[in-house]
Scaffold this active site. Structure first.
Site, short mmCIF file in Angstrom:
data_model
loop_
_atom_site.label_atom_id
_atom_site.label_comp_id
_atom_site.label_asym_id
_atom_site.label_seq_id
_atom_site.Cartn_x
_atom_site.Cartn_y
_atom_site.Cartn_z
CB VAL A 92 28.35 -32.33 36.11
CG1 VAL A 92 27.80 -31.54 34.92
CG2 VAL A 92 27.28 -33.18 36.73
CB CYS A 93 29.40 -37.33 33.53
SG CYS A 93 29.77 -38.43 34.92
NE ARG A 94 24.06 -42.57 33.17
CZ ARG A 94 24.00 -43.60 34.01
NH1 ARG A 94 23.08 -43.65 34.95
NH2 ARG A 94 24.85 -44.58 33.91
CG MET A 144 23.87 -33.74 35.05
SD MET A 144 23.62 -32.10 35.82
CE MET A 144 21.84 -31.88 35.63
#
Length: 107
Positions: free
Chosen positions: A58-60, A86
């Protein structure tokens, strides 16, 4: 190459997660139980990538994590991108915690 992906809402509650955002983003808010390894340090710290099958990355918003998943899959890791990152995670009402007891935020 197609990147294996699932929407944030479909990530199992106890899934192994790897957060590849930078430290300031991680500190502001991340999924409980996730492990942190910034994308910028990934190749130098490849031995630290968890061997969980699957490993949800996961990232932003899902862009950086998709790149990391593509790289990890090429290295033989069973990685899956979390679509929406996220931002999508938080929008689904999934839990978010912050470092130091701060109010969690996705930055």
């Amino acid at each position: 190459m197609t990147v294996p992906s699932v929407p944030a809402a479909q990530v199992p509650a106890e899934a192994a997660m790897l957060d590849v955002r930078e430290t300031n983003e991680w500190d502001a808010g991340h999924a409980p139980g996730a492990r942190h390894l910034p994308m910028s340090e990934l190749t130098a710290r490849l031995t630290e990538v968890p061997s969980d099958d699957p490993l949800y990355v996961v990232c932003r918003s899902g862009g950086r994590s998709a790149q990391v998943v593509q790289y990890l899959v090429a290295q033989g890791h069973p990685a899956v991108n979390v679509e929406g990152g996220m931002q999508g995670w938080a929008a689904q009402g999934r839990p978010v915690v912050a470092e130091g007891g701060a109010v969690p935020a996705i930055v």
